[in-house]
Design a protein around this motif. Structure first.
Motif, mmCIF file in Angstrom:
data_model
loop_
_atom_site.group_PDB
_atom_site.id
_atom_site.type_symbol
_atom_site.label_atom_id
_atom_site.label_comp_id
_atom_site.label_asym_id
_atom_site.label_seq_id
_atom_site.Cartn_x
_atom_site.Cartn_y
_atom_site.Cartn_z
ATOM 1 N N LYS A 156 -5.845 6.313 3.600
ATOM 2 C CA LYS A 156 -6.346 5.522 2.479
ATOM 3 C C LYS A 156 -5.883 4.077 2.600
ATOM 4 C CE LYS A 156 -6.898 9.171 -0.881
ATOM 5 N NZ LYS A 156 -6.171 9.929 -1.911
ATOM 6 N N MET A 175 2.588 2.125 -3.327
ATOM 7 C CA MET A 175 1.740 2.707 -4.374
ATOM 8 C C MET A 175 1.483 4.182 -4.137
ATOM 9 S SD MET A 175 -1.212 -0.019 -4.631
ATOM 10 C CE MET A 175 -1.166 -1.288 -5.836
ATOM 11 N N GLY A 176 1.932 4.701 -3.011
ATOM 12 C CA GLY A 176 1.711 6.104 -2.724
ATOM 13 C C GLY A 176 0.391 6.386 -2.040
ATOM 14 N N LEU A 177 -0.249 5.346 -1.496
ATOM 15 C CA LEU A 177 -1.484 5.584 -0.745
ATOM 16 C C LEU A 177 -1.153 6.270 0.570
ATOM 17 C CD1 LEU A 177 -3.293 2.151 -1.199
ATOM 18 C CD2 LEU A 177 -4.048 4.322 -2.135
ATOM 19 N N SER A 178 -1.973 7.236 0.953
ATOM 20 C CA SER A 178 -1.728 7.911 2.225
ATOM 21 C C SER A 178 -2.078 6.970 3.370
ATOM 22 C CB SER A 178 -2.591 9.159 2.317
ATOM 23 O OG SER A 178 -3.946 8.784 2.416
ATOM 24 N N PHE A 179 -1.701 7.357 4.586
ATOM 25 C CA PHE A 179 -1.959 6.498 5.744
ATOM 26 C C PHE A 179 -3.435 6.131 5.845
ATOM 27 C CE2 PHE A 179 -3.363 6.174 10.166
ATOM 28 C CZ PHE A 179 -2.603 5.102 10.582
ATOM 29 N N ALA A 227 0.841 -1.202 0.000
ATOM 30 C CA ALA A 227 0.000 0.000 0.000
ATOM 31 C C ALA A 227 0.878 1.255 0.000
ATOM 32 C CB ALA A 227 -0.918 -0.007 1.217
ATOM 33 N N ASP A 228 1.919 1.242 0.818
ATOM 34 C CA ASP A 228 2.825 2.395 0.862
ATOM 35 C C ASP A 228 3.507 2.604 -0.482
ATOM 36 O OD1 ASP A 228 2.248 2.950 3.429
ATOM 37 O OD2 ASP A 228 4.028 1.998 4.298
#
Lengths: 277, 373
Positions: B281, B275-279, B272-273
């Protein structure tokens, strides 16, 4: 919780990285780096007291395909994980796509949007279908409309040759198929750089080939690739450069022909003799 | 498949299993008579059923009295369900409709129907018009509060001290369930936070609540809280009970959810990290859906526990359905009918708790995506 770790680290990195041991040229590198994808300058990393990466200086040009090999524990995975800040470095600089990695979460997320990563254990999201795995980040990070994201995902699933699995769940796929989905999932974000962390080492021998084929295909499109792998055939076929690491250091790097046929250091020779039976 | 594999030499064709290993006979042989010991247990079990069940049915249904004004009208040997027939208003609504200051019963009834409509789209995702129903779920709490408590828009105010019986059980249970899950999730995330202040706050809250019995907390809320408030401000007794019940179940829920968070492999966070997803999200899209799925049994377990614990509000003078049953059997008209009253209450609790349990099993099966770690 890698993000959490990243948040914690900043203060130390700032002190050591930007203060005391200021690397010679900071600005010029950014401007003169039209063709540079990733640059590590005097980069060091510790796990507690353990010095995992020591004085890493590495420049990756755009479109370059680099294979990193070395014995286990040599820091090769850690090195590429530093490049999208899954691990933080404590000293030196890492500049990815002209963005310097620091504790700035915004910058980190910016880098992560441009850098795709494929993991040893695929790390697909088991509660989402293949299609949802592929469209999640484009929709939520890139704000792409759902229909468009699905079209993009489908085109990449076709490229990795599993469009018919789009509505299945990861648990219903074989390891090789899952890894191909993981590659497609990364490509859906339209990254400029792809990092591969031992993409074939968790696969059954029968499935390695199908994943490597996809990677070769990707290499032919001119994608910048950094790949930690022990697939030496792959390295010979697609790499511009092979990097050998041991004990957290880059021991030797060369273009693959030279590297395999004429290794310079004794450590490299020993390693090669052990893996190329 | 078989066509291609049949071809090679020495291929072994599939055969029927031996008779008596499949079907009803096979099932009985395997499950009831698999050994001498099990056969004896089966026979004893059957004997117990034959010995007790007819008597129970006879007492509860066949020779029971269903009507009457008081226990004197119950002349047969069986159960005296006249108790329930006469006291159902108190058992279900407490003193909601008694004057002065009472309200008509259509209000709680409508609130209950509204609850069903509000809950269905939350529980099932294939309901038609789910989107609009979810909007209704969102406004339902306000609507229900207005219906039950009134005081404006043409409804007379009904003070909460008149609420009782199943109505009260439902109010406390539903509010507790609806609030404890989100608060529990926040507490669980807080307990894993990198920020020491937030982490400490969550740990202290969870450990304090878990270290003290619910009854103690209820007593403290009813007797000690008023000491902290300035003169004249009197927090409603029911509100105090609600705050305690919600806090109590949130603390337990937080630990259940934390268990789920810890069961998620590190690779999921990393993917998840990466991919650039925020905390937030990555929490809401990736981590929590998986973590909550793992702990569905634990969550529902907490819900069931909470629903049954609501009866403890009796100690601060709120009369839920059990309190009402107890009051009924101490009344001169019905004295000695404890069995009937408590069996009835037990059945009501069972219906709710068993439904929750079945729903949880159904949900687990529905969410199973064939991924075994």
């Amino acid at each position: 919780m890698a993000k959490a770790a990243a948040k914690k680290a900043p203060s130390r990195a700032k002190k050591t990285g930007n203060g005391a041991a200021k690397p010679a040229a900071k600005k010029p590198d950014l401007s003169a780096s039209e063709g540079v994808a990733i640059q590590c300058i005097g980069m060091n990393k510790w796990y507690g007291d353990f010095h995992v990466l020591r004085d890493i200086n590495l420049t990756v040009n755009k479109g370059e395909r680099i294979v990193i090999c070395g014995p286990s524990g040599s820091g090769k995975s850690t090195l590429i994980r530093c490049m999208n800040r899954l691990e933080e470095h404590q000293e030196g600089q890492i500049i990815v796509d002209s963005i310097e990695l620091s504790n700035d979460i915004k910058k980190i997320d910016e880098v992560r949007r441009e850098v795709g990563m494929v993991f040893q254990h695929f790390n697909l999201f088991p509660h989402l279908t293949i299609m949802e795995n592929c469209t999640l980040a484009p929709i939520w990070v890139r704000k792409m409309p759902k229909a468009e994201a699905q079209d993009v995902a489908m085109s990449f699933l076709e490229r990795v040759k599993i469009p018919e699995q789009a509505n299945k769940y990861p648990g219903q796929l074989s390891g090789g198929q899952q890894q191909r989905v993981a590659i497609a999932r990364s490509l859906c974000m339209n990254p400029r750089i792809m990092l591969f962390d031992e993409p074939t080492s968790a696969l059954d021998p029968e499935m390695i080939k199908e994943v490597l084929e996809v990677m070769v295909d990707l290499a032919q499109t001119g994608m910048t690739m950094l790949c930690v792998t022990h697939e030496m055939g792959f390295a010979r076929q697609v790499a511009n450069r092979v990097i050998f690491m041991d004990e957290g250091q880059i021991i030797e790097q060369n273009e693959p022909g030279e590297f395999f046929d004429n290794p310079q250091s004794d450590r490299t020779k020993l390693f090669l003799s052990q893996i190329l039976h | 498949m078989s066509d291609t594999t049949k071809s090679f030499e020495g291929w072994i064709a599939p055969r029927q299993p031996p008779s008596g290993t499949v079907g009803a006979v096979g099932w009985m042989r395997e499950n009831l008579f698999s050994s001498i010991g099990n056969s004896i247990m089966t026979i004893i079990g059957l004997a117990l059923i034959v010995y007790t069940v007819p008597g129970i049915i006879d007492w509860a249904f066949l020779s029971a009295d269903y009507t009457g004004e008081s226990r004197k009208d119950c002349t047969s040997d069986g159960a005296c369900w006249a108790l329930v027939a006469v006291r159902w208003k108190q058992l279900f609504y407490g003193f909601y409709s008694t004057s002065p200051g009472g309200g008509s019963l259509w209000r709680p009834n409508l609130a209950f129907i509204g609850l069903l409509i509000a809950v269905v789209p939350l529980l099932f995702d294939n309901v038609p018009y789910r989107r609009y129903l979810l909007l209704f779920s969102l406004v339902y709490p306000v609507l229900a509060w207005w219906l039950l408590s009134g005081g404006f828009f043409g409804l007379d105010e009904v003070s909460t001290h008149k609420w009782g019986g199943l109505l009260l059980t439902m109010v406390i249970g539903v509010v507790g369930i609806a609030l404890s899950l989100p608060i529990g999730i926040v507490l669980a995330l807080g307990r894993r936070s990198d920020m020491p202040a937030i982490r400490m706050l969550c740990v202290i809250f969870i450990e304090f609540i878990r270290g003290v019995p619910l009854i103690t907390l209820l007593f403290m809320a009813s007797n000690m809280l008023p000491l902290f408030f300035p003169e004249g401000i009197d927090l409603d007794k029911l509100v105090r009970a609600l705050v305690v019940v919600v806090a109590f179940s949130s603390a337990y829920m937080a630990e259940v959810v934390r268990g789920g968070l810890q069961a998620i492999p590190k690779g999921q966070y990393e993917a998840a990290d990466a991919m650039g997803l925020s905390f937030w999200k990555s929490m809401f899209l990736i981590i929590l859906p998986q973590a909550l799925k793992i702990v569905i049994p634990g969550i529902v377990n907490s819900f069931i526990g909470l629903f049954k614990d609501t009866t403890l509000v009796l100690v601060i003078g709120l009369f839920d359905i059990l309190g009402m049953a107890k009051a009924a059997v101490t009344h001169a008209d019905w004295i000695g009918l404890a069995r009937e009253a408590y069996i009835f209450v037990g059945v009501v609790y069972f219906v709710f708790c068993f439904s929750m349990s079945r729903y949880s099993i159904w949900l687990e099966e529905k969410l199973d995506t064939g991924h075994k770690r």
